[in-house]
Enzyme design. Structure first.
Site, short mmCIF file in Angstrom:
data_model
loop_
_atom_site.label_atom_id
_atom_site.label_comp_id
_atom_site.label_asym_id
_atom_site.label_seq_id
_atom_site.Cartn_x
_atom_site.Cartn_y
_atom_site.Cartn_z
N ASN A 9 -20.70 -10.78 53.62
CA ASN A 9 -20.02 -10.25 52.92
C ASN A 9 -20.42 -10.27 51.48
O ASN A 9 -19.91 -11.19 50.82
CB ASN A 9 -18.51 -9.91 53.10
CG ASN A 9 -17.91 -9.00 52.03
OD1 ASN A 9 -18.59 -8.12 51.28
ND2 ASN A 9 -16.35 -9.15 51.92
N LYS A 11 -20.14 -8.60 48.98
CA LYS A 11 -19.47 -7.92 47.67
C LYS A 11 -20.40 -7.38 46.77
O LYS A 11 -21.19 -6.73 47.22
CB LYS A 11 -18.56 -9.12 47.27
CG LYS A 11 -17.73 -9.69 48.23
CD LYS A 11 -16.49 -10.43 47.89
CE LYS A 11 -15.58 -11.17 49.09
NZ LYS A 11 -14.79 -11.87 48.80
N HIS A 99 -11.22 -4.42 53.82
CA HIS A 99 -11.12 -5.78 53.31
C HIS A 99 -9.94 -5.83 52.16
O HIS A 99 -9.48 -4.82 51.47
CB HIS A 99 -12.43 -5.94 52.58
CG HIS A 99 -12.56 -7.33 52.04
ND1 HIS A 99 -12.13 -7.77 50.75
CD2 HIS A 99 -13.20 -8.39 52.51
CE1 HIS A 99 -12.42 -8.98 50.50
NE2 HIS A 99 -13.18 -9.54 51.45
N GLU A 101 -9.65 -6.74 49.46
CA GLU A 101 -10.09 -6.45 47.92
C GLU A 101 -9.96 -4.87 47.73
O GLU A 101 -9.66 -4.53 46.60
CB GLU A 101 -11.39 -7.03 47.36
CG GLU A 101 -11.43 -8.57 47.07
CD GLU A 101 -12.57 -9.30 47.34
OE1 GLU A 101 -13.83 -8.57 47.51
OE2 GLU A 101 -12.50 -10.63 47.79
N GLU A 166 -8.31 -12.67 57.69
CA GLU A 166 -8.60 -13.10 56.51
C GLU A 166 -7.36 -13.38 55.70
O GLU A 166 -6.99 -12.15 55.00
CB GLU A 166 -9.91 -12.17 55.34
CG GLU A 166 -10.90 -12.11 56.29
CD GLU A 166 -11.98 -12.04 55.12
OE1 GLU A 166 -13.07 -12.50 55.39
OE2 GLU A 166 -11.88 -10.70 54.57
N GLY A 172 -11.77 -16.60 48.55
CA GLY A 172 -12.42 -17.13 47.36
C GLY A 172 -11.84 -18.06 46.47
O GLY A 172 -11.92 -18.42 45.19
N SER A 210 -12.86 -18.53 52.40
CA SER A 210 -13.41 -20.04 51.89
C SER A 210 -14.20 -20.64 52.90
O SER A 210 -14.28 -21.86 52.91
CB SER A 210 -12.51 -20.60 51.24
OG SER A 210 -11.89 -20.14 50.13
#
Ligand code: PGA
Length: 248
Positions: A9, A11, A99, A101, A166, A172, A210
């Site tokens: 991904n 991003k 996702h 985010e 996730e 991250g 991560s």
């Protein structure tokens, strides 16, 4: 062994289309050298929208392409959006949906993820549905998020999805979740799918948060975990290649 998936991904990276094309070619070149059996392991990159068309034209040999989101409607007055129909016109076969985010910054709910999932399936695009808890210790809440994202899908449709578990706290942060913990949550997700009439045992269940070349084998060694959704480490060609190798 079940089919495995390693999905990058990207991003909002890299900044230029040229940069994205270079990255795609470099990843494809290295995965090509691994000479993997595509029936056993699939590598997919998910570039930002602006790079998708040019990357699709590269006819990459050893990796697939996915988008990071898409709008459920076909066309029309949806400023700033890109539809599944548009992805289809480029030959894109996968799309990340829900996702964290997007859930956080675009207020995307599981209801919207559900609409997008239905639209993706109607266009023969594989939805990679992301779910995960915000805080450590809330792992038992994730199954409900998945169930809501899959409302009104019939069992044939459910059996076509990929799930990426996730935990938000692991994304991250460098604080990757323990494989045993991941396996426990994944077991609850398989049950949620079976409760909806799908084949919970067969759905690919990926871990994301991560993942890097050092910890990838921890997940690859757990039979419940069928691959990884990789963010930061997917932008480093060598590192991503080592993650693919760990799952091969
Ligand atoms: P990360 O991102 O690997 O950088 O933690 C994973 C993701 O957001 O899909």
């Amino acid at each position: 062994m079940k089919k495995r998936f390693v999905i990058g991904n990207w991003k909002m990276n890299p900044v230029t289309v040229d940069g994205a094309m270079e990255l795609a070619k470099d990843i494809d070149g290295l995965v090509d050298k691994l000479d993997l059996d595509k029936n056993k392991i699939v590598t997919i990159i998910c570039p930002a929208f602006i790079g998708l068309e040019e990357i699709a034209k590269l006819s990459l040999h050893s990796i697939g392409i996915g988008a990071q989101d898409a709008w459920p409607g076909k066309s029309g007055a949806f400023t700033g959006e890109v539809s599944m129909e548009m992805l289809k016109s480029l030959g894109i076969q996968n799309v990340i949906l829900g996702h964290s985010e997007r859930r956080r910054y675009q207020n995307e709910t599981s209801k919207i993820v559900n609409q997008k999932t239905q639209s993706a399936l109607a266009h023969n695009i594989t939805p990679i549905i992301c779910v995960g808890e915000e805080q450590k210790g809330q792992g038992e809440s994730v199954a409900a998020q998945l169930t809501e994202s899959l409302q009104d899908l019939n069992k044939e449709e459910i059996n076509k999805i990929i799930v990426a578990y996730e935990p938000v706290w692991a994304i991250g942060t460098g604080d990757n979740a323990d494989a045993n913990y991941v396996a426990t949550v994944i077991t609850s997700l398989r049950k949620a799918i079976s409760d909806l009439g799908g084949n919970g045992e067969q759905i690919p269940m990926l871990y994301g948060g991560s993942v890097n070349a050092q910890n990838a084998s921890e997940y690859a060694n757990d039979p419940q975990i069928n691959g990884a959704l990789v963010g930061g480490a997917s932008l480093d060609v060598e590192e991503f290649n080592r993650i693919v190798k760990a799952f091969a």
